[in-house]
Scaffold this motif. Structure first.
Motif, PDB file in Angstrom:
ATOM      1  N   GLU A 121      10.717 -74.526  26.133  1.00  0.00           N
ATOM      2  CA  GLU A 121       9.886 -74.083  27.352  1.00  0.00           C
ATOM      3  C   GLU A 121       9.096 -75.275  27.723  1.00  0.00           C
ATOM      4  OE1 GLU A 121       9.236 -73.493  30.538  1.00  0.00           O
ATOM      5  OE2 GLU A 121       9.545 -71.265  29.892  1.00  0.00           O
ATOM      6  N   THR A 122       8.415 -75.646  28.928  1.00  0.00           N
ATOM      7  CA  THR A 122       7.381 -76.684  28.906  1.00  0.00           C
ATOM      8  C   THR A 122       6.338 -76.279  28.305  1.00  0.00           C
ATOM      9  OG1 THR A 122       6.716 -75.939  31.199  1.00  0.00           O
ATOM     10  CG2 THR A 122       8.811 -77.256  30.994  1.00  0.00           C
ATOM     11  N   ALA A 123       5.497 -77.239  28.100  1.00  0.00           N
ATOM     12  CA  ALA A 123       4.205 -76.946  27.256  1.00  0.00           C
ATOM     13  C   ALA A 123       3.303 -76.396  28.269  1.00  0.00           C
ATOM     14  CB  ALA A 123       3.755 -78.421  26.678  1.00  0.00           C
ATOM     15  N   ARG A 124       3.361 -77.047  29.706  1.00  0.00           N
ATOM     16  CA  ARG A 124       2.360 -76.531  30.586  1.00  0.00           C
ATOM     17  C   ARG A 124       2.590 -74.943  31.067  1.00  0.00           C
ATOM     18  NH1 ARG A 124       2.658 -82.194  31.682  1.00  0.00           N
ATOM     19  NH2 ARG A 124       0.388 -83.008  32.184  1.00  0.00           N
ATOM     20  N   TYR A 125       3.952 -74.601  31.099  1.00  0.00           N
ATOM     21  CA  TYR A 125       4.066 -73.292  31.115  1.00  0.00           C
ATOM     22  C   TYR A 125       3.426 -72.292  30.165  1.00  0.00           C
ATOM     23  CZ  TYR A 125       6.276 -68.595  32.204  1.00  0.00           C
ATOM     24  OH  TYR A 125       6.229 -67.381  32.336  1.00  0.00           O
ATOM     25  N   THR A 126       4.042 -72.865  28.865  1.00  0.00           N
ATOM     26  CA  THR A 126       3.656 -72.036  27.856  1.00  0.00           C
ATOM     27  C   THR A 126       2.098 -72.142  27.298  1.00  0.00           C
ATOM     28  OG1 THR A 126       5.659 -72.898  26.531  1.00  0.00           O
ATOM     29  CG2 THR A 126       4.003 -71.725  25.126  1.00  0.00           C
ATOM     30  N   THR A 127       1.479 -73.178  27.662  1.00  0.00           N
ATOM     31  CA  THR A 127      -0.120 -73.118  27.423  1.00  0.00           C
ATOM     32  C   THR A 127      -0.914 -72.626  28.544  1.00  0.00           C
ATOM     33  OG1 THR A 127       0.196 -75.150  26.036  1.00  0.00           O
ATOM     34  CG2 THR A 127      -2.155 -74.817  27.137  1.00  0.00           C
ATOM     35  N   LEU A 128      -0.551 -72.786  29.810  1.00  0.00           N
ATOM     36  CA  LEU A 128      -1.498 -72.542  30.774  1.00  0.00           C
ATOM     37  C   LEU A 128      -1.143 -71.225  31.745  1.00  0.00           C
ATOM     38  CD1 LEU A 128      -1.982 -76.122  32.454  1.00  0.00           C
ATOM     39  CD2 LEU A 128      -3.593 -74.942  30.955  1.00  0.00           C
ATOM     40  N   VAL A 129       0.225 -70.903  31.712  1.00  0.00           N
ATOM     41  CA  VAL A 129       0.545 -69.724  32.210  1.00  0.00           C
ATOM     42  C   VAL A 129       0.785 -68.419  31.485  1.00  0.00           C
ATOM     43  CG1 VAL A 129       2.313 -68.809  33.936  1.00  0.00           C
ATOM     44  CG2 VAL A 129       1.569 -71.345  33.956  1.00  0.00           C
ATOM     45  N   ALA A 130       1.775 -68.793  30.189  1.00  0.00           N
ATOM     46  CA  ALA A 130       1.894 -67.809  29.151  1.00  0.00           C
ATOM     47  C   ALA A 130       0.845 -67.863  28.413  1.00  0.00           C
ATOM     48  CB  ALA A 130       3.262 -68.149  28.456  1.00  0.00           C
ATOM     49  N   ARG A 131       0.010 -68.632  28.452  1.00  0.00           N
ATOM     50  CA  ARG A 131      -1.272 -68.352  27.604  1.00  0.00           C
ATOM     51  C   ARG A 131      -1.043 -68.594  25.921  1.00  0.00           C
ATOM     52  NH1 ARG A 131      -5.584 -65.267  31.318  1.00  0.00           N
ATOM     53  NH2 ARG A 131      -5.035 -66.580  33.362  1.00  0.00           N
ATOM     54  N   ASN A 132      -0.015 -69.329  25.721  1.00  0.00           N
ATOM     55  CA  ASN A 132       0.262 -69.202  24.232  1.00  0.00           C
ATOM     56  C   ASN A 132       0.117 -70.607  23.727  1.00  0.00           C
ATOM     57  OD1 ASN A 132       1.420 -69.158  21.811  1.00  0.00           O
ATOM     58  ND2 ASN A 132       3.306 -67.927  22.245  1.00  0.00           N
ATOM     59  N   PRO A 133      -1.087 -71.066  23.437  1.00  0.00           N
ATOM     60  CA  PRO A 133      -1.370 -72.698  23.062  1.00  0.00           C
ATOM     61  C   PRO A 133      -0.616 -72.678  21.856  1.00  0.00           C
ATOM     62  CG  PRO A 133      -3.139 -71.445  22.862  1.00  0.00           C
ATOM     63  CD  PRO A 133      -2.348 -70.283  23.477  1.00  0.00           C
ATOM     64  N   LYS A 134      -0.544 -72.010  20.775  1.00  0.00           N
ATOM     65  CA  LYS A 134       0.099 -72.245  19.552  1.00  0.00           C
ATOM     66  C   LYS A 134       1.506 -72.607  19.754  1.00  0.00           C
ATOM     67  CE  LYS A 134      -2.585 -69.465  16.399  1.00  0.00           C
ATOM     68  NZ  LYS A 134      -2.545 -68.365  15.524  1.00  0.00           N
ATOM     69  N   GLN A 135       2.515 -71.896  20.569  1.00  0.00           N
ATOM     70  CA  GLN A 135       3.785 -72.097  20.744  1.00  0.00           C
ATOM     71  C   GLN A 135       3.789 -73.497  21.566  1.00  0.00           C
ATOM     72  OE1 GLN A 135       6.279 -70.513  19.440  1.00  0.00           O
ATOM     73  NE2 GLN A 135       7.504 -71.922  20.300  1.00  0.00           N
ATOM     74  N   GLY A 136       2.928 -73.591  22.468  1.00  0.00           N
ATOM     75  CA  GLY A 136       3.032 -74.884  23.259  1.00  0.00           C
ATOM     76  C   GLY A 136       2.926 -76.151  22.447  1.00  0.00           C
ATOM     77  N   ALA A 137       1.990 -76.031  21.616  1.00  0.00           N
ATOM     78  CA  ALA A 137       1.531 -77.224  20.651  1.00  0.00           C
ATOM     79  C   ALA A 137       2.517 -77.474  19.621  1.00  0.00           C
ATOM     80  CB  ALA A 137       0.123 -77.015  20.041  1.00  0.00           C
ATOM     81  N   LYS A 138       3.210 -76.410  19.255  1.00  0.00           N
ATOM     82  CA  LYS A 138       4.421 -76.327  18.393  1.00  0.00           C
ATOM     83  C   LYS A 138       5.772 -77.014  18.896  1.00  0.00           C
ATOM     84  CE  LYS A 138       7.333 -73.605  15.209  1.00  0.00           C
ATOM     85  NZ  LYS A 138       7.757 -72.182  14.805  1.00  0.00           N
ATOM     86  N   ASP A 139       5.865 -76.564  20.226  1.00  0.00           N
ATOM     87  CA  ASP A 139       7.169 -77.337  21.097  1.00  0.00           C
ATOM     88  C   ASP A 139       7.014 -78.633  21.025  1.00  0.00           C
ATOM     89  OD1 ASP A 139       8.317 -74.569  20.916  1.00  0.00           O
ATOM     90  OD2 ASP A 139       7.782 -74.256  22.823  1.00  0.00           O
ATOM     91  N   MET A 140       5.970 -79.105  21.541  1.00  0.00           N
ATOM     92  CA  MET A 140       5.516 -80.594  21.849  1.00  0.00           C
ATOM     93  C   MET A 140       5.544 -81.196  20.800  1.00  0.00           C
ATOM     94  SD  MET A 140       6.170 -80.787  25.144  1.00  0.00           S
ATOM     95  CE  MET A 140       7.433 -79.359  24.707  1.00  0.00           C
ATOM     96  N   SER A 141       4.848 -80.863  19.479  1.00  0.00           N
ATOM     97  CA  SER A 141       4.755 -81.448  18.323  1.00  0.00           C
ATOM     98  C   SER A 141       6.261 -81.918  18.133  1.00  0.00           C
ATOM     99  CB  SER A 141       4.147 -80.682  17.317  1.00  0.00           C
ATOM    100  OG  SER A 141       2.620 -80.395  17.789  1.00  0.00           O
ATOM    101  N   THR A 142       7.107 -80.950  18.084  1.00  0.00           N
ATOM    102  CA  THR A 142       8.382 -81.493  17.696  1.00  0.00           C
ATOM    103  C   THR A 142       8.944 -82.525  18.689  1.00  0.00           C
ATOM    104  OG1 THR A 142       8.841 -79.164  16.914  1.00  0.00           O
ATOM    105  CG2 THR A 142      10.942 -80.402  17.193  1.00  0.00           C
ATOM    106  N   VAL A 143       9.037 -82.170  19.920  1.00  0.00           N
ATOM    107  CA  VAL A 143       9.431 -83.148  20.834  1.00  0.00           C
ATOM    108  C   VAL A 143       8.909 -84.426  20.709  1.00  0.00           C
ATOM    109  CG1 VAL A 143       9.607 -83.748  23.495  1.00  0.00           C
ATOM    110  CG2 VAL A 143       9.953 -81.208  22.671  1.00  0.00           C
ATOM    111  N   LEU A 144       7.591 -84.520  20.536  1.00  0.00           N
ATOM    112  CA  LEU A 144       6.876 -85.875  20.483  1.00  0.00           C
ATOM    113  C   LEU A 144       6.743 -86.420  19.164  1.00  0.00           C
ATOM    114  CD1 LEU A 144       3.920 -84.854  22.988  1.00  0.00           C
ATOM    115  CD2 LEU A 144       5.903 -86.372  23.645  1.00  0.00           C
ATOM    116  N   ASN A 145       7.200 -85.581  18.196  1.00  0.00           N
ATOM    117  CA  ASN A 145       7.141 -86.026  16.790  1.00  0.00           C
ATOM    118  C   ASN A 145       6.005 -86.429  16.248  1.00  0.00           C
ATOM    119  OD1 ASN A 145       8.518 -86.702  14.326  1.00  0.00           O
ATOM    120  ND2 ASN A 145       8.794 -88.640  14.666  1.00  0.00           N
ATOM    121  N   LEU A 146       4.691 -85.538  16.535  1.00  0.00           N
ATOM    122  CA  LEU A 146       3.457 -85.647  16.058  1.00  0.00           C
ATOM    123  C   LEU A 146       2.634 -84.530  16.172  1.00  0.00           C
ATOM    124  CD1 LEU A 146       1.498 -85.683  18.855  1.00  0.00           C
ATOM    125  CD2 LEU A 146       2.223 -87.923  19.304  1.00  0.00           C
ATOM    126  N   HIS A 147       1.548 -84.545  15.315  1.00  0.00           N
ATOM    127  CA  HIS A 147       0.781 -83.214  15.268  1.00  0.00           C
ATOM    128  C   HIS A 147      -0.100 -83.109  16.508  1.00  0.00           C
ATOM    129  CE1 HIS A 147      -1.171 -79.868  13.470  1.00  0.00           C
ATOM    130  NE2 HIS A 147      -2.442 -80.555  13.833  1.00  0.00           N
TER     131      HIS A 147
END
Length: 532
Positions: free
Chosen positions: A238-264
């Motif tokens: 899922e896109t980080a913008r949806y997960t973070t700003l719409v679903a309001r799950n910042p932990k999952q958004g950060a986790k998904d994008m950390s994997t995609v971008l290969n950084l913490h």
């Protein structure tokens, strides 16, 4: 970095071009490849269907689809697409982009196969069944527009976002070309095997019963690229913008994008909680506050998309009729049914290669350099100029010695449609609305476009018929003719130029800056840029 921007979204905005960008383009783009193939392949085989099911014994001309059935076959998928854009656009904002992204392809695959097996005991029954499945093909295709645009925009960095979203849309040109090439391949194989005579030599033998498999095969082939893409689409996070700003799950958004971008990435839970509970995140779609902030923008995106699709689809779906009228394709009675499919597809491929595809990829190359606003304005203007150049001396272009000039001008119209508003109207709505409304507003804008395409495909089918009965197909009512129809399209382009003043330039800005979801340091959060 704008005030209030969170780390996970800023990381996406400033990320260098990486493998996941190309993967997202490929996955989303193959959906649009399939969409264009399914929508425009009907152009190559509609005449064949008419010959197979509506040729009368002893007639001096091959059969054609009656005008009301031709309108239905051309327009029903567009109608389905309109409903799909509204439904899946709304669904993408309410349950997530990823959850419904695979559903659209499944609908397309099943319905495309169904289109090819539209059997019945009567011609009307076959067309009715075909229209039923074509509606659902369009419904699935409709979902591709808001979901693909939103997903790609939300994955992209702000420097190259226009290029990425436009590249997804550019696969539409490849799909149109593929539809022509597949039709040519089927026609070449069947003509080589059966070698039927022209209609004028033997009307019955000119339409071998086996040619029924041609249109079915061409339609069903559209399921192949969709099936090849399905697995990878389901695997997309899922896109980080949806997960973070719409679903309001910042932990999952950060986790998904950390994997995609290969950084913490820090989920910044407190900062995001403060952001999503702020006043600007509380109003509803179509509320007074929404109208104040985004009403002009939505009017701009819907009006411009509506107007360009009137011109684009009226010209694209009826290429074959234009080529007949200027003599590029022999008269139907001088060809067999299979050769007619080949010739129509050949010229569709030629227009795609010379005008449509280059226009798409010029947009990809220059959209983040020139900007969306200027490309859209330029496209509407140039389309108008070249349409006038065709319409004023229309009889001149119909003569044998001037047909090459006609093809050049016709190709330039398609070039500037795609290096212009046909591409930018897809890109802009994915950038200028808040995350929680982005997919819905894109769907509304796209649905307005499809309303325009229905006018182009259905209304202009009737309007473009010549006034002289000798110049139109038997049983077709008189219209205003192609020349006057092109002048009307010129007017729609001019109105499109005026409506372009309602949309902002979005080049180089983050999605949150453009939508006002975060504070911007040097400008008001909801400032509307009218002219760049």
């Amino acid at each position: 970095m704008a005030k209030g921007q969170v780390q996970v979204l800023n990381a996406l905005d400033v990320a260098k071009i990486q493998w996941y960008h190309f993967k997202a383009i490929a996955i989303s783009g193959m959906g649009f490849f399939t969409d264009a193939y399914d929508l425009f392949c009907i152009t190559t085989v509609a005449r064949l269907i008419g010959r197979l099911y509506f040729t009368k014994p002893g007639a001096d001309k091959p059969g054609i689809l009656p005008i009301h059935l031709s309108a239905a076959v051309n327009g029903i998928a567009l109608l389905g697409s309109l409903f799909g854009q509204l439904f899946f656009g709304w669904l993408g904002d309410n349950i997530g982009r990823k959850k419904v992204y695979g559903i659209t392809l499944i609908i397309i695959i099943i319905s495309t196969i169904g289109s090819g097996i539209s059997f019945n005991s009567t011609p009307i029954g076959v067309i009715t069944t075909l229209c039923f499945f074509r509606f659902w093909v369009g419904f699935g295709i409709g979902g591709e527009y808001p979901l693909s645009a939103t997903i790609m925009a939300e994955y992209a960095n702000k420097k190259s976002r226009g290029t990425f979203v436009a590249a997804v849309f550019a696969m539409q040109g490849m799909g149109i070309l593929a539809a022509a090439l597949v039709a040519m391949l089927f026609a070449a194989i069947f003509e080589s095997k059966y070698n039927p005579p022209p209609f004028s030599v033997d009307s019955k033998a000119s339409v071998p019963p086996e040619s029924d498999y041609i249109w079915r095969g061409v339609l069903m082939f559209g399921a192949v690229p969709a099936a090849l893409t399905l697995y990878w689409r389901i695997q997309m996070p899922e896109t980080a913008r949806y997960t973070t700003l719409v679903a309001r799950n910042p932990k999952q958004g950060a986790k998904d994008m950390s994997t995609v971008l290969n950084l913490h990435l820090d989920p910044e839970i407190e900062k995001i909680e403060e952001l999503v509970h702020s006043e600007r995140h509380q109003f509803k779609l179509f509320s007074a506050e929404f109208g104040r902030m985004y009403g002009i923008r939505l009017l701009g995106t819907t009006s411009t998309w509506f107007l360009i699709d009137i011109a684009f689809y009226s010209l694209n779906l009826f290429q074959k009729d234009v080529f007949y009228s200027v003599g590029w394709i022999p008269l139907p009675k001088d060809m067999n049914a299979i050769r007619e499919v080949y010739n129509i597809a050949k010229f569709q491929a030629l227009v795609s290669l010379c005008g449509t595809i280059p226009g798409y990829w010029f947009t990809v190359a220059f959209i983040d350099i020139i900007g969306r606003w200027w490309i859209q304005m330029m496209g509407f203007f140039c389309m108008t100029i070249f349409m006038v150049a065709i319409a004023i001396p229309y009889e001149y272009w119909r003569t044998m010695e001037h047909r090459v000039g006609f093809l050049v001008l016709y190709g330039l119209i398609f070039f500037f449609a795609n290096f212009g508003p046909n591409a930018t109207t897809f890109v802009i709505p994915a950038e200028i609305f808040p995350s929680r409304f982005r997919s819905t507003c894109h769907g509304i804008s796209a649905a307005a476009g499809k309303a325009g395409s229905i006018i182009g495909a259905v209304v202009f089918l009737y309007a473009s018929q010549e006034e002289d009965p000798a110049k139109r197909n038997p049983g077709y009512p008189g219209g205003i003719g192609k020349k006057k129809s092109i002048f009307i399209l010129c007017v729609t382009n001019i109105v499109g130029m005026m409506c372009t003043f309602l949309v902002p330039e979005t080049k180089g800005k983050s999605l949150e800056e453009l939508s006002g979801e975060v504070d911007v340091e040097d400008e008001a959060p909801y400032e509307r840029i009218v002219v760049p």
